[in-house]
Scaffold this motif. Structure first.
Motif, PDB file in Angstrom:
ATOM      1  N   VAL A 520       0.660  -1.424   0.135  1.00  0.00           N
ATOM      2  CA  VAL A 520      -0.142   0.364   0.170  1.00  0.00           C
ATOM      3  C   VAL A 520       0.609   0.837  -0.260  1.00  0.00           C
ATOM      4  CG1 VAL A 520      -1.983   1.277   0.814  1.00  0.00           C
ATOM      5  CG2 VAL A 520      -1.477  -1.524   1.525  1.00  0.00           C
ATOM      6  N   ARG A 521       0.647   2.325  -0.448  1.00  0.00           N
ATOM      7  CA  ARG A 521       1.007   3.777  -0.651  1.00  0.00           C
ATOM      8  C   ARG A 521      -0.055   4.964  -0.696  1.00  0.00           C
ATOM      9  NH1 ARG A 521       4.315   3.379  -5.619  1.00  0.00           N
ATOM     10  NH2 ARG A 521       4.642   5.413  -5.764  1.00  0.00           N
ATOM     11  N   GLY A 522      -0.019   5.809  -0.295  1.00  0.00           N
ATOM     12  CA  GLY A 522      -1.324   6.521   0.595  1.00  0.00           C
ATOM     13  C   GLY A 522      -2.074   6.078   1.445  1.00  0.00           C
ATOM     14  N   LYS A 523      -2.479   7.107   1.263  1.00  0.00           N
ATOM     15  CA  LYS A 523      -4.015   6.820   1.934  1.00  0.00           C
ATOM     16  C   LYS A 523      -5.395   6.877   1.629  1.00  0.00           C
ATOM     17  CE  LYS A 523      -1.950   8.335   6.410  1.00  0.00           C
ATOM     18  NZ  LYS A 523      -1.576   9.447   7.775  1.00  0.00           N
ATOM     19  N   GLY A 524      -7.021   6.611   2.409  1.00  0.00           N
ATOM     20  CA  GLY A 524      -7.570   7.487   1.790  1.00  0.00           C
ATOM     21  C   GLY A 524      -8.298   5.589   0.914  1.00  0.00           C
ATOM     22  N   LYS A 525      -9.295   5.763  -0.585  1.00  0.00           N
ATOM     23  CA  LYS A 525      -9.448   4.638  -1.450  1.00  0.00           C
ATOM     24  C   LYS A 525      -8.605   4.735  -1.882  1.00  0.00           C
ATOM     25  CE  LYS A 525     -12.297   7.565  -3.794  1.00  0.00           C
ATOM     26  NZ  LYS A 525     -13.593   8.620  -4.049  1.00  0.00           N
ATOM     27  N   VAL A 526      -8.819   3.234  -2.740  1.00  0.00           N
ATOM     28  CA  VAL A 526      -8.002   2.962  -3.493  1.00  0.00           C
ATOM     29  C   VAL A 526      -8.021   3.928  -5.214  1.00  0.00           C
ATOM     30  CG1 VAL A 526      -7.044   0.714  -5.428  1.00  0.00           C
ATOM     31  CG2 VAL A 526      -7.845   0.778  -3.371  1.00  0.00           C
ATOM     32  N   LYS A 527      -7.004   4.736  -5.496  1.00  0.00           N
ATOM     33  CA  LYS A 527      -7.117   5.301  -6.594  1.00  0.00           C
ATOM     34  C   LYS A 527      -6.411   4.858  -7.789  1.00  0.00           C
ATOM     35  CE  LYS A 527      -5.124   9.419  -8.723  1.00  0.00           C
ATOM     36  NZ  LYS A 527      -3.662  10.819  -8.222  1.00  0.00           N
ATOM     37  N   GLU A 528      -4.450   3.585  -8.145  1.00  0.00           N
ATOM     38  CA  GLU A 528      -4.563   3.196  -8.929  1.00  0.00           C
ATOM     39  C   GLU A 528      -4.618   1.257  -7.936  1.00  0.00           C
ATOM     40  OE1 GLU A 528      -1.383   5.096 -10.513  1.00  0.00           O
ATOM     41  OE2 GLU A 528      -1.952   6.955 -10.534  1.00  0.00           O
ATOM     42  N   GLN A 529      -4.390   0.267  -9.225  1.00  0.00           N
ATOM     43  CA  GLN A 529      -3.718  -0.585  -8.816  1.00  0.00           C
ATOM     44  C   GLN A 529      -3.261  -1.208 -10.303  1.00  0.00           C
ATOM     45  OE1 GLN A 529      -8.103  -2.021  -8.745  1.00  0.00           O
ATOM     46  NE2 GLN A 529      -6.583  -3.539 -10.237  1.00  0.00           N
ATOM     47  N   SER A 530      -1.487  -2.235  -9.997  1.00  0.00           N
ATOM     48  CA  SER A 530      -0.900  -2.201 -10.082  1.00  0.00           C
ATOM     49  C   SER A 530      -0.392  -3.171 -11.510  1.00  0.00           C
ATOM     50  CB  SER A 530       0.539  -2.225  -9.872  1.00  0.00           C
ATOM     51  OG  SER A 530      -0.286  -3.316  -8.540  1.00  0.00           O
ATOM     52  N   ILE A 531      -1.826  -4.056 -10.539  1.00  0.00           N
ATOM     53  CA  ILE A 531      -2.537  -5.134 -11.599  1.00  0.00           C
ATOM     54  C   ILE A 531      -3.755  -4.648 -12.384  1.00  0.00           C
ATOM     55  CG2 ILE A 531      -2.387  -8.058 -12.749  1.00  0.00           C
ATOM     56  CD1 ILE A 531      -0.378  -8.319  -9.609  1.00  0.00           C
ATOM     57  N   ALA A 532      -4.118  -4.558 -13.801  1.00  0.00           N
ATOM     58  CA  ALA A 532      -5.222  -4.770 -14.642  1.00  0.00           C
ATOM     59  C   ALA A 532      -5.994  -5.541 -14.328  1.00  0.00           C
ATOM     60  CB  ALA A 532      -4.641  -4.037 -15.459  1.00  0.00           C
ATOM     61  N   ILE A 537      -5.183 -13.841 -12.476  1.00  0.00           N
ATOM     62  CA  ILE A 537      -4.268 -13.944 -10.929  1.00  0.00           C
ATOM     63  C   ILE A 537      -3.667 -15.261 -10.853  1.00  0.00           C
ATOM     64  CG2 ILE A 537      -4.775 -14.462  -8.527  1.00  0.00           C
ATOM     65  CD1 ILE A 537      -7.684 -13.028  -8.607  1.00  0.00           C
ATOM     66  N   GLN A 538      -1.838 -14.758 -10.562  1.00  0.00           N
ATOM     67  CA  GLN A 538      -1.271 -16.372 -10.141  1.00  0.00           C
ATOM     68  C   GLN A 538      -0.792 -15.911  -8.873  1.00  0.00           C
ATOM     69  OE1 GLN A 538       2.276 -15.788 -12.474  1.00  0.00           O
ATOM     70  NE2 GLN A 538       1.184 -15.510 -14.672  1.00  0.00           N
ATOM     71  N   LYS A 539      -1.268 -17.123  -7.907  1.00  0.00           N
ATOM     72  CA  LYS A 539      -1.203 -17.042  -6.429  1.00  0.00           C
ATOM     73  C   LYS A 539      -0.059 -16.743  -5.572  1.00  0.00           C
ATOM     74  CE  LYS A 539      -5.629 -18.982  -6.349  1.00  0.00           C
ATOM     75  NZ  LYS A 539      -6.906 -18.248  -5.447  1.00  0.00           N
ATOM     76  N   GLY A 540       0.001 -15.604  -4.600  1.00  0.00           N
ATOM     77  CA  GLY A 540       1.391 -15.125  -4.433  1.00  0.00           C
ATOM     78  C   GLY A 540       1.193 -13.834  -4.692  1.00  0.00           C
ATOM     79  N   THR A 541       1.399 -14.059  -5.815  1.00  0.00           N
ATOM     80  CA  THR A 541       1.232 -12.521  -6.557  1.00  0.00           C
ATOM     81  C   THR A 541       1.437 -10.862  -5.865  1.00  0.00           C
ATOM     82  OG1 THR A 541       0.731 -12.970  -9.026  1.00  0.00           O
ATOM     83  CG2 THR A 541       1.633 -11.247  -8.664  1.00  0.00           C
ATOM     84  N   THR A 542       2.283 -10.326  -5.962  1.00  0.00           N
ATOM     85  CA  THR A 542       2.290  -9.103  -4.550  1.00  0.00           C
ATOM     86  C   THR A 542       1.446  -8.011  -6.155  1.00  0.00           C
ATOM     87  OG1 THR A 542       4.333  -9.430  -3.531  1.00  0.00           O
ATOM     88  CG2 THR A 542       2.797  -7.168  -3.974  1.00  0.00           C
ATOM     89  N   ILE A 543       0.430  -7.137  -5.478  1.00  0.00           N
ATOM     90  CA  ILE A 543      -0.220  -6.093  -5.988  1.00  0.00           C
ATOM     91  C   ILE A 543      -0.158  -4.521  -5.360  1.00  0.00           C
ATOM     92  CG2 ILE A 543      -2.617  -7.029  -5.404  1.00  0.00           C
ATOM     93  CD1 ILE A 543      -3.990  -5.428  -7.316  1.00  0.00           C
ATOM     94  N   THR A 544       0.283  -3.865  -5.864  1.00  0.00           N
ATOM     95  CA  THR A 544       0.602  -2.479  -5.148  1.00  0.00           C
ATOM     96  C   THR A 544      -0.753  -1.685  -5.319  1.00  0.00           C
ATOM     97  OG1 THR A 544       3.227  -2.361  -5.691  1.00  0.00           O
ATOM     98  CG2 THR A 544       1.856  -0.649  -4.741  1.00  0.00           C
ATOM     99  N   LEU A 545      -0.970  -1.052  -4.280  1.00  0.00           N
ATOM    100  CA  LEU A 545      -2.674  -0.304  -4.564  1.00  0.00           C
ATOM    101  C   LEU A 545      -2.186   0.814  -3.919  1.00  0.00           C
ATOM    102  CD1 LEU A 545      -4.888  -2.397  -2.755  1.00  0.00           C
ATOM    103  CD2 LEU A 545      -4.319  -2.265  -4.420  1.00  0.00           C
ATOM    104  N   ILE A 546      -2.635   2.335  -5.279  1.00  0.00           N
ATOM    105  CA  ILE A 546      -1.839   3.418  -4.661  1.00  0.00           C
ATOM    106  C   ILE A 546      -3.642   4.149  -4.355  1.00  0.00           C
ATOM    107  CG2 ILE A 546      -1.728   5.374  -5.763  1.00  0.00           C
ATOM    108  CD1 ILE A 546       0.819   3.154  -5.874  1.00  0.00           C
ATOM    109  N   LEU A 547      -3.133   4.591  -2.772  1.00  0.00           N
ATOM    110  CA  LEU A 547      -4.127   5.402  -2.029  1.00  0.00           C
ATOM    111  C   LEU A 547      -4.629   6.597  -2.211  1.00  0.00           C
ATOM    112  CD1 LEU A 547      -4.493   2.994   1.158  1.00  0.00           C
ATOM    113  CD2 LEU A 547      -5.915   2.473  -1.721  1.00  0.00           C
ATOM    114  N   ASN A 548      -5.884   8.149  -2.637  1.00  0.00           N
ATOM    115  CA  ASN A 548      -5.646   9.166  -2.336  1.00  0.00           C
ATOM    116  C   ASN A 548      -6.590   9.477  -1.882  1.00  0.00           C
ATOM    117  OD1 ASN A 548      -5.144  11.808  -2.355  1.00  0.00           O
ATOM    118  ND2 ASN A 548      -5.637  11.771  -5.188  1.00  0.00           N
TER     119      ASN A 548
END
Length: 548
Positions: A520-532, A537-548
């Protein structure tokens, strides 16, 4: 038998860290428990298991026979009356003033008027490194209450019909000699002829001392009888260990002198806990009915309530209806015309309360150190009281700010302001302002259906007409130029979901249930996600969420 033997060990975690830390307490193996941990230990600790073992070489013990084992039983849960949001509000407001004034310690208590439930109890003390922590439960420690105690004095005078609110009192300009000592008013006012009500609103020590001496100097026991009626001479009986015993001297005691009564009338020469002060003011707010304060709603075992605690009345009537009305007038007058006038000039609600400023000495400091205890006690809204709040702050020596209205008052008001916005309902005499124009700002929110439905119920964001939306597990609400609409969010286990608009809690829940790890980066609700959204889905994959 041989092999690996696992031993489980339980520890207590404090997920909210500082919040109510001292009240919740500590569960320590090699030291005394404190707080609710101590008070309800019989419920919380459970039953220790037993096992018959034999010792072998190297100091190792192994089980002998499983038939000799007694399985341990988990402890029960206790559900407190504390509200985490109110606790956080109180803790933050108190901390802000403690830091500003570099105070020694302070406490803030929020009590529900009609039940006596403690909704928040914050205690902050200054450590050697100048940081603040919940080191002691100051709400249960007796101190000289100062001017907040004047409520008890005028109650006695009015209840005995010795005077009325219009009875004249000469304040002598704020200085009066009695019993070979001099009484001073804490704030310079230069007033002389005023009414009893005005003397209370001005927080005049001279006025209170004159009332006590005029009507009770010959029979001080009659004044003390009123204090007993108010419970001042007893502990509150709250379900929390460590409450200090009040100190109230009586005629015949070696500590009683000709000066005891006049000084007692304005809160000196006796010691009561802030919680006792809260009980007194709460009784006035609660139509004269004094409630016992308590901290635990119920004891629960495996989700089932096995013991329920209910509100208890300790005094059905602290005074007559006539006296009660006059007390309310005086407390409201303090906030309209008296020492708290500036504090509540622009308040959205009507408050009733009393400021307190007491010069204290307690071993560590003497009166020469000019250490003042600032306090504010009261309830709101005055016309339909919901909460009683008491704030006590012990200032540092020679503090630049020390008056109750300047130190404890702002803390009290900040707590009350937030509670009024969050919890206090509309009354017939006070309505919230209504919007006259629609909000034109576009927005996108998403979340679990029950959460979105709750918001829609209170904010009326959209009109819900479709069964598919009404019973969906996840919803998205969007505001565009054409209006507000709710739509169903469909998720499956094979593809990455669309997380835009979700809060962190919901987004994390979805991703982890699908086998992904979340950064996670930021605070608030999800604005962007690193995987479209829609990607496999591949199990164990890391997804980064940008919050704003």
């Amino acid at each position: 038998k041989s092999g690996f033997i696992a031993e489980d060990k339980s520890i207590r975690l404090n997920p909210y860290q500082l919040l109510a830390y001292r009240t919740i307490g500590l569960d320590r193996e090699n030291a005394q428990k404190v707080g609710l941990e101590q008070q309800y230990d019989a419920y919380l600790k459970g039953t220790t298991g037993k096992r018959l073992v034999r010792s072998i070489g190297g100091g190792v013990s192994v089980p002998v026979d499983e038939s000799y084992e007694i399985e341990p039983e988990n402890g029960k849960d206790i559900i407190t009356t504390l509200d985490i949001h109110i606790q956080e509000i109180s803790e933050n407001a108190l901390m802000k003033m403690m830091l500003q004034n570099q105070a020694e310690y302070g406490c803030a208590i929020v009590m529900e008027v009609k039940t006596g439930k403690i909704k928040a109890i914050a205690n902050l003390g200054r450590r050697n490194d100048s940081a603040y922590w919940e080191n002691l439960n100051y709400a249960l420690s007796p101190t000289e209450p100062g001017s907040t105690f004047k409520l008890a004095t005028i109650m006695a005078v009015l209840e005995d019909k010795k005077a009325t609110l219009n009875t004249p009192v000469n304040l002598e300009g704020g200085t009066w000699k009695v019993a070979n000592r001099t009484v001073y008013d804490s704030e310079t006012h230069g007033r002389y002829d005023v009414t009893l009500q005005q003397a209370f609103e001005l927080s005049s020590n001279v006025g209170m001392a004159k009332l006590a001496m005029s009507y009770y100097s010959a029979t001080p026991s009659k004044f003390l009888k009123h204090l007993e009626t108010l419970g001042v001479t007893d502990k509150t009986g709250i379900d929390l260990a460590g409450e200090g015993k009040p100190i109230v001297y009586k005629p015949g005691s070696k500590y009683w002198s000709n000066a005891t009564l006049p000084w007692m009338s304005f809160g000196y020469g006796l010691a009561i806990t802030p919680l006792r002060t809260a009980m007194l003011y709460n009784a006035v707010a609660n139509k004269g009915v004094m409630m016992k304060p308590y901290l635990v709603n119920s004891v629960v075992e495996d989700g089932t309530i096995i013991k329920q605690f209910v509100p208890q009345v300790v005094n059905e009537r602290i005074c007559s209806e006539t006296t009660l009305k006059q007390l309310k007038v005086c407390l409201e007058g303090v906030c309209i015309n008296g020492t708290a006038k500036r504090l509540f000039e622009n308040a959205a609600y009507k408050a009733a309360g009393k400021t307190g400023t007491a010069l204290v000495a307690d071993g560590k400091f003497t009166y020469a150190d000019k250490v003042y205890q600032s306090s504010f006690a009261g309830y709101f809204p005055a016309e339909n009281p919901q909460y009683t709040i008491v704030v006590i702050i012990r200032n540092k020596p020679h503090a630049a700010r020390f008056y109750g209205a300047d130190v404890a008052g702002p803390v009290w008001k900040e707590i009350a302001d937030r509670l009024y916005t969050l919890h206090v309902r509309e009354s017939a005499t006070k309505q919230y302002a209504s919007l006259t124009a629609n909000d034109s700002t576009p927005f996108t929110y998403a979340g679990a259906e029950q959460d979105v439905a709750y918001l829609n119920k209170h904010l009326q964001l959209y009109k819900n007409n479709t069964t598919s939306v009404q019973y969906a597990e996840w919803l998205q609400v969007q505001k565009q130029q054409g209006g507000v609409a709710a739509s169903l969010l469909k998720y499956n286990e094979a593809t990455v979901p669309n997380l835009i608009g979700l809060g962190l809690k919901d987004a994390t829940y979805l991703c982890e249930n699908l086998g992904m790890q979340v950064q996670v980066r930021g605070k608030g609700k999800v604005k962007e996600q690193s995987i479209a959204a829609g990607a496999t889905i591949q199990k164990g994959t890391t997804i980064t969420l940008i919050l704003n």
